[in-house]
Structures are given as structure tokens and as C-alpha cells.
Design a protein around this motif. Structure first.
Motif: not given
Length: 345
Positions: A122-129
Motif C-alpha cells: 500500500y505504501h508502494h501504490i501511493s508512492l508510484l502514484a
């Protein structure tokens, strides 16, 4: 008998040892589970990329795959169309999984590897966005893991542009601290500091800023970064029978040094450094122990001229940094929103 045992110092130490072992094991299990999930998601995303490139399949294949997986795993919502697209983006962003390799600061020939499993999916999803640059993403991955930020806190740090501010405070650490302390101290201080959480205008008085910083010490410590422990506000030191008050005093648990912070509501003036230098000397003499490293000073001004700061710091022997701070951005945004709402009404 049991009450006597619980009060025994050896038992308390042993119980703490056992609880720490359990916590460590739980952390390892959680890390392993997270690493395995990220590996699965990367492999799925990479496979989608390969099939689309090899067979010329468009985005519709993701819809089909999501529908089939929903039938096979009806109780698992992790394979939705949206999540499968995230997996494809994740695999595309990190072809070197399970690490991301980025250039070392100030170097084009040296690289540092950052483990992707340090943070959750979930951190990665936000970071990629939110962050498109790979080096900047690697910075936030490492900082999130080091500081144990939740996803919301990580997003706040991204919003405050921490990557651009980190380690940017003007300082004389290279000339006043030993090598092992200098680089670490440089990395700790930012410029500018973001005090938008205080909800003040730039015309706020120093005492008002101090009051709110201590009232919102959790937010302030988050902005300062990991390792800062609050000692006191208007901390009194006596020098030659005269009482002086330091705006804010901290102890840094990684640097093993006291940090004196002086706040100025206006523009930087050279005489501010002289006063800060005086306070650093006083803490070194009155509070520092033989096991502590040299006390460090940080002067925070509403604005500054870098040339004036550099001139002022020449020849100083005490380690100190000078940075500016921002107050008005969040206020301005809220005023703009308020005006927009009024226009709609």
C-alpha cells in the motif's frame, strides 16, 4: 512467591529480553510475508507486461484475467482490475526487483541498492502514484522504513517535498565536526523547514511560533526527523550570574549531541549567529558530558540570504547550521479554498 519474582531486577531484565525476542520474530515474519506478497505481485505484473508485449494484447486482457481470478479466488479481492494494473506498473517501475538501484548522492559512477520489501504494498501504490522519479522514490522507501512511517505520514512527507529539503541547511559541519559526525549531521538538517501545521501567517511573532511548536511537539518532531528528543523550551542556562533562555533544546539520539534551536520571525541577521554560538558554548560547558559529542546549533529564520549566512559562518569553530522555514502555504491554500466555496455559494 510470584510477586517477589516479578519485583526482582533479574526477572524484569529476563522478561524484557523474552519480549524483545518475540517482537523481533514478529517483525521478521511480517517482513517475510510482505516480501513474498511483493514478489508475487511483481511476478504477476511482469507476466502481464510480457504477454502484452509478446502477443500484442491490450488492456482488456487485464479485465479478463481479473474476472477469471475472481472465480478461482472468490474470497480474495487483491486481484481486482485496479490492483492488477498496479502490479503491472510496479513491475515496469522496478525491473531489477527485489531492489531498486539508484546513483549515490553527488556521484554518477557509484550506486546504492534499496530493498523494495522494506515498505508495504500500500505504501508502494501511493508512492508510484505520487513520485515519478526513481531516485526520489528510493529516498522515500528508505526514509519510510527507517522512520517507520505509516502510509499517511509518508504522503505528508512527499507533499512537504522532503526529498528537495533534506540535508540542505547551510552549515559549517565539515570544518567543525569529525568526519564520522559531519556527514551524519549534514543529512539531518533541512532547508526550508515546513511549519504549515502551525496554521500561522508569516507575520507570526517568535513567541507565538515557539508556543505552538511545543503544543504540537509531535508534528514538530516529525518535521525535524527521527532521533530528536525534546529537552525543553526557553531552557535556562546561567552564565556569569546571568540567566539566559534558549528557545528550544533537543538531544539527538543518533548524533549523541545536544541541539540548540533558535527561532527568528524575520530575516537572517549576522548577529543571530553570534548569539547561537554563545548558547552552544554554554550547553557544552554546563550540560554536555564526556560521552556526548559537541553541541550543534540550528538557527531558523523566516528568510535568509545564503551569501550573508556563508560570510557570517566563516572562521566559526562551533558546529551550526542555518535554515529558513515556511508558514504560510497551508494558510494560503485554505484561504483559496474558502474563497472558492464562497464563490460557489
Amino acid at each position: 512467591m510470584s510477586s517477589e519474582i516479578t519485583q526482582h531486577h533479574e526477572y524484569k531484565s529476563w522478561a524484557e529480553f523474552i519480549s524483545n525476542k518475540i517482537k523481533l520474530a514478529q517483525t521478521k515474519v511480517a517482513f517475510k510475508v510482505n516480501a513474498e506478497m511483493l514478489t508475487l505481485y511483481w511476478e504477476i505484473g511482469n507476466s502481464i507486461l510480457e504477454k502484452q508485449n509478446q502477443n500484442g494484447w491490450g488492456s482488456k486482457v487485464i479485465d479478463l484475467l481479473a474476472s477469471d481470478l475472481a472465480k478461482i479466488f472468490p474470497e480474495n479481492s487483491g486481484f481486482s482490475v485496479r490492483n492488477l494494473k498496479y502490479m503491472r506498473t510496479f513491475a515496469e517501475a522496478y525491473p531489477q526487483f527485489p531492489i531498486v538501484q539508484v546513483p549515490l548522492a553527488q556521484s554518477k559512477n557509484e550506486f546504492v541498492q534499496v530493498a523494495l520489501a522494506q515498505i508495504t504494498w500500500y505504501h508502494h501504490i501511493s508512492l508510484l502514484a505520487k513520485v515519478k522519479d526513481t531516485t526520489e522514490r528510493a529516498f522515500y522507501i528508505a526514509e519510510t522504513a527507517k522512520n517507520e512511517w505509516s502510509r499517511d505520514v509518508m504522503l505528508l512527507q512527499i507533499q512537504s517535498k522532503l526529498y528537495e529539503r533534506d540535508g540542505k541547511a547551510l552549515n559549517n559541519f565539515e570544518n567543525t565536526l569529525p568526519d564520522y559526525q559531519s556527514d551524519l549531521a549534514k543529512s539531518i538538517f533541512k532547508d526550508p523547514y515546513n511549519f504549515d501545521f502551525l496554521m500561522l501567517s508569516r507575520k507570526a511573532k517568535e513567541v507565538e511560533i515557539e508556543n505552538l511548536l511545543t503544543q504540537k511537539i509531535t508534528d514538530f518532531l516529525l518535521e525535524l526527523g527521527k532521533g530528536f528528543a525534546f529537552v525543553g523550551r526557553q531552557y535556562k542556562v546561567e552564565v556569569d550570574d546571568t540567566d539566559y533562555k534558549i528557545d528550544l533544546l533537543f538531544y539527538h539520539t543518533v548524533l549523541h549531541a545536544y541541539v540548540v534551536i533558535e527561532l527568528k520571525a524575520g530575516e537572517f541577521l549576522p548577529e543571530y549567529v553570534s548569539k547561537l554560538n554563545f548558547y552552544i558554548s554554554a550547553i557544552d560547558d554546563k550540560l554536555k558530558t564526556p560521552t556526548d559529542e559537541p553541541t550543534i546549533g540550528l538557527l531558523l529564520c523566516a528568510s535568509k540570504s545564503n551569501v550573508k549566512v556563508e560570510y557570517t559562518m566563516r572562521g566559526l569553530t562551533k558546529p551550526l547550521g542555518v535554515a529558513s522555514y515556511e508558514l504560510e502555504q497551508l494558510v494560503k491554500e485554505n484561504i483559496d479554498k474558502l474563497n472558492d466555496n464562497n464563490e460557489e455559494e
